[in-house]
Design a protein around this motif. Sequence first.
Motif, PDB file in Angstrom:
ATOM      1  N   GLY A  67       1.856   4.385   1.473  1.00 40.34           N
ATOM      2  CA  GLY A  67       1.637   4.923   2.808  1.00 40.34           C
ATOM      3  C   GLY A  67       0.964   6.280   2.793  1.00 40.34           C
ATOM      4  O   GLY A  67       0.159   6.594   3.681  1.00 40.34           O
ATOM      5  N   LEU A  78       0.843  -1.196   0.000  1.00 37.14           N
ATOM      6  CA  LEU A  78       0.000   0.000   0.000  1.00 37.14           C
ATOM      7  C   LEU A  78       0.874   1.241   0.000  1.00 37.14           C
ATOM      8  O   LEU A  78       1.936   1.266   0.631  1.00 37.14           O
ATOM      9  CB  LEU A  78      -0.910   0.020   1.232  1.00 37.14           C
ATOM     10  N   VAL A  95      -2.100   2.230  12.062  1.00 36.28           N
ATOM     11  CA  VAL A  95      -1.923   0.822  11.746  1.00 36.28           C
ATOM     12  C   VAL A  95      -1.244   0.112  12.909  1.00 36.28           C
ATOM     13  O   VAL A  95      -0.564   0.727  13.733  1.00 36.28           O
ATOM     14  CB  VAL A  95      -1.070   0.630  10.464  1.00 36.28           C
ATOM     15  N   ALA A 137       3.685  -1.224   3.878  1.00 39.07           N
ATOM     16  CA  ALA A 137       3.404   0.176   3.590  1.00 39.07           C
ATOM     17  C   ALA A 137       4.626   0.799   2.939  1.00 39.07           C
ATOM     18  O   ALA A 137       5.722   0.760   3.498  1.00 39.07           O
ATOM     19  CB  ALA A 137       3.058   0.934   4.869  1.00 39.07           C
ATOM     20  N   PRO A 175       2.674   5.165   6.967  1.00 41.27           N
ATOM     21  CA  PRO A 175       1.241   5.236   6.663  1.00 41.27           C
ATOM     22  C   PRO A 175       0.586   6.481   7.267  1.00 41.27           C
ATOM     23  O   PRO A 175       0.916   6.894   8.379  1.00 41.27           O
ATOM     24  CB  PRO A 175       0.671   3.966   7.297  1.00 41.27           C
ATOM     25  N   CYS A 218       1.901  -4.562  10.088  1.00 43.14           N
ATOM     26  CA  CYS A 218       2.234  -3.730   8.940  1.00 43.14           C
ATOM     27  C   CYS A 218       3.740  -3.473   8.912  1.00 43.14           C
ATOM     28  O   CYS A 218       4.293  -2.948   9.880  1.00 43.14           O
ATOM     29  CB  CYS A 218       1.477  -2.407   8.986  1.00 43.14           C
ATOM     30  N   TRP A 263      -2.764   5.337   1.263  1.00 44.43           N
ATOM     31  CA  TRP A 263      -3.395   4.249   1.989  1.00 44.43           C
ATOM     32  C   TRP A 263      -4.605   3.726   1.235  1.00 44.43           C
ATOM     33  O   TRP A 263      -4.497   3.410   0.051  1.00 44.43           O
ATOM     34  CB  TRP A 263      -3.738   4.675   3.420  1.00 44.43           C
TER      35      TRP A 263
END
Length: 347
Positions: free
Chosen positions: A173, A171, A211, A203, A207, A216, A176
């Motif tokens: 960051g 993802l 989280v 991430a 992020p 993560c 998101w």
Amino acid sequence: MSSFSDRLVSAWYQPDFNPLLTPLLPLSKLVEWQVRRRQHQYHLNQKSLWQPPVPVIVVGNITVGGTGKTPLVAALVSALQRRGYRPGIISRGYGAKVDTFPAVVLPDSDPARLGDEPVMLAEMTGVPVVIDPDRPSAARYLLSHHECDVIISDDGLQHYALVRHIEMVVLDGARWLGNGRCLPAGPLREPADRLAAVDFIIANGKPVAEVDEVTCNIMTLVPTRLVNLKSGKPMPVSDWGELDEPVHAVAGIGNPGRFFESLKSLGFTVKEQAFPDHHAYGSEDFAFAGGQPVIMTAKDAIKCRRFAHDNWWYLAVDAKLPDSFWEQVSAKLSDFPSSFQSVSANG
């Protein structure tokens, strides 16, 4: 004037729900229903699908646009090789224009024919790369022509015809999950609760959301050098002379702003030139340069070498992740039957 697609993407990532998206909500519900149906069918039919004789690691995302999968795949290849594994890569080959699949991708393959990311991965890693929209077909071909004991699927999280043993979701960051809605009212390919089922969440950068740091893993893309497009000669970033002199920063990736900010953090004065993700570059796209230096991403460089000027460079980056991440990946691989193991698991 920004296009509708630009305004749509901007609306996805606004803190408050944008009324522009309201007419799209019924379509988002339909997408979510269809995705959950496909997920359910996969779990029902998993045992009847072709079972790869080696572990399959899928590196994907649940949002549209680039998130940093390619650097992670390259880092994963290196980490597995250090532990004695023989990885190979399969990919859909987005944008490929070939007559038949599966197709083998080499470091010197034409990205216009075989896709920019597969060619970049072949060059970065030196391991076998096979493309096919049918991922199981690509995996079979890879195993029948190469002695690979781990398959890494570049993207393919939603390709439920492929049995997988480890799932990694990358993802952005800074972006998101956006507004948390499925396409087209949001950026999600699958509902957000899909994250609960994957093995690793990565991430790319710190992020913006709250989280759990246990689940993560934060990935940092570390600039390592500038590489000249024409000569291939590398140069430390610190050796760049006139930082006050502007350079044209070119990015045709999912989030160009991330690349521009990276150059600024290194001290460059940049003139931002953003292109669509997977843009098919031609020399006419660089009419703005006017003889000034150009710095681009590695993915863009793959497509621009044939018409590059002497002062065109790309910024090479390495993906850095916590040691605990690599230990967990090794532990999951070690859970497989001994026939799946590498001849050497040291490192």
